[in-house]
Every structure is written in C-alpha cells, then in structure tokens.
Design a protein around this motif. Sequence first.
Motif, PDB file in Angstrom:
ATOM      1  N   ALA A 127     -18.196  -0.416 -43.005  1.00 44.04           N
ATOM      2  CA  ALA A 127     -18.022  -1.311 -44.142  1.00 44.04           C
ATOM      3  C   ALA A 127     -18.449  -2.729 -43.794  1.00 44.04           C
ATOM      4  N   VAL A 128     -18.191  -3.150 -42.556  1.00 39.70           N
ATOM      5  CA  VAL A 128     -18.608  -4.479 -42.113  1.00 39.70           C
ATOM      6  C   VAL A 128     -20.128  -4.549 -42.045  1.00 39.70           C
ATOM      7  N   GLN A 285      16.461  13.190 -45.820  1.00 39.41           N
ATOM      8  CA  GLN A 285      16.418  11.742 -45.969  1.00 39.41           C
ATOM      9  C   GLN A 285      15.528  11.107 -44.901  1.00 39.41           C
ATOM     10  N   ALA A 286      15.610  11.604 -43.688  1.00 39.20           N
ATOM     11  CA  ALA A 286      14.767  11.067 -42.616  1.00 39.20           C
ATOM     12  C   ALA A 286      13.289  11.254 -42.936  1.00 39.20           C
ATOM     13  N   THR A 287      12.935  12.412 -43.489  1.00 40.82           N
ATOM     14  CA  THR A 287      11.539  12.661 -43.868  1.00 40.82           C
ATOM     15  C   THR A 287      11.105  11.718 -44.975  1.00 40.82           C
ATOM     16  N   GLN A 288      11.980  11.484 -45.947  1.00 46.97           N
ATOM     17  CA  GLN A 288      11.658  10.559 -47.026  1.00 46.97           C
ATOM     18  C   GLN A 288      11.412   9.154 -46.488  1.00 46.97           C
ATOM     19  N   MET A 289      12.272   8.697 -45.591  1.00 46.99           N
ATOM     20  CA  MET A 289      12.110   7.360 -45.028  1.00 46.99           C
ATOM     21  C   MET A 289      10.845   7.263 -44.190  1.00 46.99           C
ATOM     22  N   MET A 290      10.478   8.344 -43.507  1.00 41.14           N
ATOM     23  CA  MET A 290       9.246   8.354 -42.734  1.00 41.14           C
ATOM     24  C   MET A 290       8.033   8.172 -43.641  1.00 41.14           C
ATOM     25  N   ILE A 291       8.045   8.818 -44.797  1.00 38.16           N
ATOM     26  CA  ILE A 291       6.938   8.677 -45.745  1.00 38.16           C
ATOM     27  C   ILE A 291       6.813   7.228 -46.214  1.00 38.16           C
ATOM     28  N   PHE A 292       7.952   6.575 -46.381  1.00 40.50           N
ATOM     29  CA  PHE A 292       7.947   5.184 -46.818  1.00 40.50           C
ATOM     30  C   PHE A 292       7.283   4.287 -45.772  1.00 40.50           C
ATOM     31  N   VAL A 293       7.331   4.683 -44.507  1.00 38.55           N
ATOM     32  CA  VAL A 293       6.679   3.926 -43.441  1.00 38.55           C
ATOM     33  C   VAL A 293       5.226   4.355 -43.275  1.00 38.55           C
ATOM     34  N   PHE A 294       4.968   5.650 -43.364  1.00 38.53           N
ATOM     35  CA  PHE A 294       3.629   6.179 -43.106  1.00 38.53           C
ATOM     36  C   PHE A 294       2.630   5.757 -44.183  1.00 38.53           C
ATOM     37  N   LEU A 295       3.072   5.693 -45.438  1.00 36.27           N
ATOM     38  CA  LEU A 295       2.161   5.360 -46.530  1.00 36.27           C
ATOM     39  C   LEU A 295       1.530   3.980 -46.369  1.00 36.27           C
ATOM     40  N   PRO A 296       2.319   2.907 -46.185  1.00 34.53           N
ATOM     41  CA  PRO A 296       1.665   1.614 -45.975  1.00 34.53           C
ATOM     42  C   PRO A 296       0.883   1.533 -44.676  1.00 34.53           C
ATOM     43  N   SER A 297       1.302   2.296 -43.670  1.00 31.64           N
ATOM     44  CA  SER A 297       0.578   2.262 -42.393  1.00 31.64           C
ATOM     45  C   SER A 297      -0.852   2.754 -42.566  1.00 31.64           C
ATOM     46  N   ILE A 298      -1.031   3.845 -43.267  1.00 32.02           N
ATOM     47  CA  ILE A 298      -2.368   4.415 -43.408  1.00 32.02           C
ATOM     48  C   ILE A 298      -3.231   3.629 -44.397  1.00 32.02           C
ATOM     49  N   LEU A 299      -2.578   2.943 -45.354  1.00 34.12           N
ATOM     50  CA  LEU A 299      -3.340   2.213 -46.364  1.00 34.12           C
ATOM     51  C   LEU A 299      -3.665   0.781 -45.948  1.00 34.12           C
ATOM     52  N   LEU A 300      -2.780   0.137 -45.190  1.00 28.83           N
ATOM     53  CA  LEU A 300      -2.942  -1.280 -44.891  1.00 28.83           C
ATOM     54  C   LEU A 300      -3.460  -1.561 -43.488  1.00 28.83           C
ATOM     55  N   SER A 301      -3.495  -0.567 -42.627  1.00 32.18           N
ATOM     56  CA  SER A 301      -3.843  -0.805 -41.228  1.00 32.18           C
ATOM     57  C   SER A 301      -5.326  -1.054 -41.012  1.00 32.18           C
ATOM     58  N   GLY A 302      -6.159  -0.689 -41.970  1.00 34.52           N
ATOM     59  CA  GLY A 302      -7.604  -0.780 -41.794  1.00 34.52           C
ATOM     60  C   GLY A 302      -8.244   0.556 -41.501  1.00 34.52           C
ATOM     61  N   PHE A 303      -7.460   1.632 -41.522  1.00 36.82           N
ATOM     62  CA  PHE A 303      -8.028   2.960 -41.264  1.00 36.82           C
ATOM     63  C   PHE A 303      -8.833   3.465 -42.459  1.00 36.82           C
ATOM     64  N   MET A 304      -8.276   3.376 -43.655  1.00 37.54           N
ATOM     65  CA  MET A 304      -8.955   3.884 -44.845  1.00 37.54           C
ATOM     66  C   MET A 304      -9.751   2.811 -45.569  1.00 37.54           C
ATOM     67  N   PHE A 305      -9.199   1.591 -45.603  1.00 34.18           N
ATOM     68  CA  PHE A 305      -9.820   0.511 -46.350  1.00 34.18           C
ATOM     69  C   PHE A 305     -10.024  -0.683 -45.425  1.00 34.18           C
ATOM     70  N   PRO A 306     -11.082  -1.478 -45.653  1.00 31.78           N
ATOM     71  CA  PRO A 306     -11.363  -2.611 -44.764  1.00 31.78           C
ATOM     72  C   PRO A 306     -10.222  -3.620 -44.752  1.00 31.78           C
ATOM     73  N   PHE A 307      -9.811  -4.001 -43.552  1.00 33.06           N
ATOM     74  CA  PHE A 307      -8.710  -4.949 -43.405  1.00 33.06           C
ATOM     75  C   PHE A 307      -9.094  -6.318 -43.962  1.00 33.06           C
ATOM     76  N   ALA A 308     -10.343  -6.724 -43.757  1.00 31.06           N
ATOM     77  CA  ALA A 308     -10.771  -8.055 -44.191  1.00 31.06           C
ATOM     78  C   ALA A 308     -10.807  -8.192 -45.710  1.00 31.06           C
ATOM     79  N   GLY A 309     -10.842  -7.079 -46.431  1.00 30.67           N
ATOM     80  CA  GLY A 309     -10.891  -7.161 -47.884  1.00 30.67           C
ATOM     81  C   GLY A 309      -9.534  -7.328 -48.534  1.00 30.67           C
ATOM     82  N   MET A 310      -8.459  -7.250 -47.761  1.00 33.35           N
ATOM     83  CA  MET A 310      -7.114  -7.343 -48.326  1.00 33.35           C
ATOM     84  C   MET A 310      -6.702  -8.802 -48.483  1.00 33.35           C
ATOM     85  N   PRO A 311      -5.868  -9.101 -49.472  1.00 33.02           N
ATOM     86  CA  PRO A 311      -5.338 -10.469 -49.598  1.00 33.02           C
ATOM     87  C   PRO A 311      -4.437 -10.804 -48.426  1.00 33.02           C
TER      88      PRO A 311
END
Length: 370
Positions: A127-128, A285-311
């Motif tokens: 992407a860069v 409940q532990a699995t639910q809480m894990m999903i709450f952590v995993f979702l932003p990790s995969i979306l915001l870390s720069g793995f799927m989408f460019p980190f520089a494009g985020m606000p």
Amino acid sequence: MNARRLWAIVLKELRQMRRDRITLAMILGIPVFQLILFGYAINLNLRGLPAGIVDQAHTSASRALVMDMLATGVVEPSERADTPEQLMTLLRKGRISVGIVIPRDYERRRAEGRAVAQILVDGSDTAVQSAARQLAQVPITDDTLPDLRAPPTSTPPEGHIRVVAFYNPERRSAVNIVPGLIGVILTMTMVLFTAIAIVRERERGNMELLIATPLTRSELMVGKVLPYVIIGLVQTCLILALGVWLFAVPVRGWLVDVFVAAILLIVANLALGLLISTKAKSQFQATQMMIFVFLPSILLSGFMFPFAGMPKVAQWIAEVLPLTHFLRLIRGVMLRGAGLWELWPDVLALVGFTAVMMTVAIAQFRKRLD
C-alpha cells in the motif's frame, strides 16, 4: 408445541441476557464498534507517510519540487538526513516509509530532460508503494519543467521522478501478509488459551486443589503462562517454515531476532489473557472478551489496513495493542534486515505492556472460590 411454554423459554433467555453484562455489551458494542472502525478509522487513501528528504541541489527549483510533493499530503517530513545512505538506514529501521532524493546536478538533469529526483520506498508494505507512486505524478510547474521552452502541463514526462521500491520490488502480497500472520495467529491463540485458563480450573473443580497447595499467586500465574510460550514458539516455527517453503518469504534478518520478537508478543498476549481470565465468570465470557480484544487488534494494527491512513485517535488506540508493535518488529527483521536493537521503541513497548498486564492480573487473582 405449546405457545405458553415456548414463551416462557423466550422470556428466560431474554432475562439471562439482560443479567449477563458481557453478552449485552457484545450485542450492542460489536455493531457500533465495527461501524466506527470501518467508517472512520479505516482509510485506504494513505496520507502523512513519514518521510525523509535529501535536497543536495539547494536551488529554488528543487525546493519548489519538494513543496509540490509535500502539497499532495501523501508524505510528511519526519526525519532529517543529509545523504541517501542515511535515508536507507532510516528505511531499514522503519523510522520513515519514503525517502526523497534530489541530486546535486538537478538543474542540468532538468535542462537535459533526464530524471531529476528519486523516491526510495519501503516496499514491504504494498500500500505504501502505491501511495508513493503518486508523488511521481506531481503536476509540473514552470519551475520544474525539464524543457523550459515547453508549455506547462499537468502530466510529468516519463522518467521525471523515479520510484525505487526496496525489500519487496515484485509487490508480492504474501511477503507482507505472512510475517503479519505470525502475530495474528499468536494473538488469537495465546489470548484465548490463557483467557480460559483460570475459568476452566473453577468449572472443573480444580481450584480447590490449587487453593490447598502452597503456591503463591505469582507462581500460579507464571506457571500457567510458561507452557504456552513453548506452544507459541512451535506455531511460530510452523508458520515460518510454511511461509518460506510455500510463498518464498525472505528472512533477511537474524533468525534469533525473529524468535525473540515472537516471544515478546507471546508473553504479552498471555499476560493479557490471564487478566481476562481473572475477570471472566465462564469460558464463554472469556471467549467473548477475547473477541473484544482481537477485533481491534487485527483492524487497527496495520495488518489488514494501512496504519498511516488511520486518524490520530485510531493510531493512539493502536499503539496500546501488542500486535501493532510486533508487526513493526517482525517486518523490520524479516523483510528489511533490521536488528531488534534498531527497533528498540517497539521492544520496550511490548516489555512494558507485559509488565503492566501481568502485574494487574496477579493483583486481581484471588486463591479462593468466591
């Protein structure tokens, strides 16, 4: 089928959901969270890429060319450099994504119609590469025309600015994705395994046995973590072997650095999972809480989408996530050949995250059944 009995079951389930705050938060939070992430934080149009500029000509025309590039908003000066070699060092360390080089004979090249500048790109992120190529298409003004007698045009001549992509010149997606998959898989499995560790002991009735032992809280928590470190290293070896064999992903840095970076992420995720385990009342409940952590990790870390494009707000949130720092480490070591000592800010971030999560998890854990 009796409607009255059926309605009783429906009411029972609704009341149970109302009492389960975590499930209620998932029902309401995930749609809102995804909408905000995809609508606000995820941006495929990269802006503000960290750049270094070497203007060896120091003329009004060369400065005008630099200003034209900066006006696109694609790059933003972040590091000082005096030579192209210094730009390459900054690229390897991951401190910049783009380097702009204007040679000393800029005026002569401009008059002869040859290439007048060079853009060095960290090609480990495709992407860069695409965003940096926009800089080679900057509109030509009267000050930057190779032929001063030619009329102004909005399309640069061929070869006006050359783009040189390092570390992944073929622009193969697997080169960028496979190292990141190490972090994604370790995040998903390590957090999940330890998130249910303490809860599973309670549900199986083993907590009474652990309470009767002379183990301290710290010994119990650390003992829960250590076996999963070995499992995480086995997963890392498997992904690396398949990535090199099937996709020809290079490992340009030291293999030891790769495994040290993996251990840092594994321990960080295990500490986070233990904290979740001390808060959850059941494995569900532990699995639910894990999903709450995993979702932003995969979306915001720069793995799927460019980190520089985020606000900026999304980038601040991403800086708290271990996966963000691991991706910088693993791509720097595997693709750019950097050493961990050159990427020390991300190493310190993972160590600090682990220390905080482990301390809070130990403080929250109680060796009792209530």
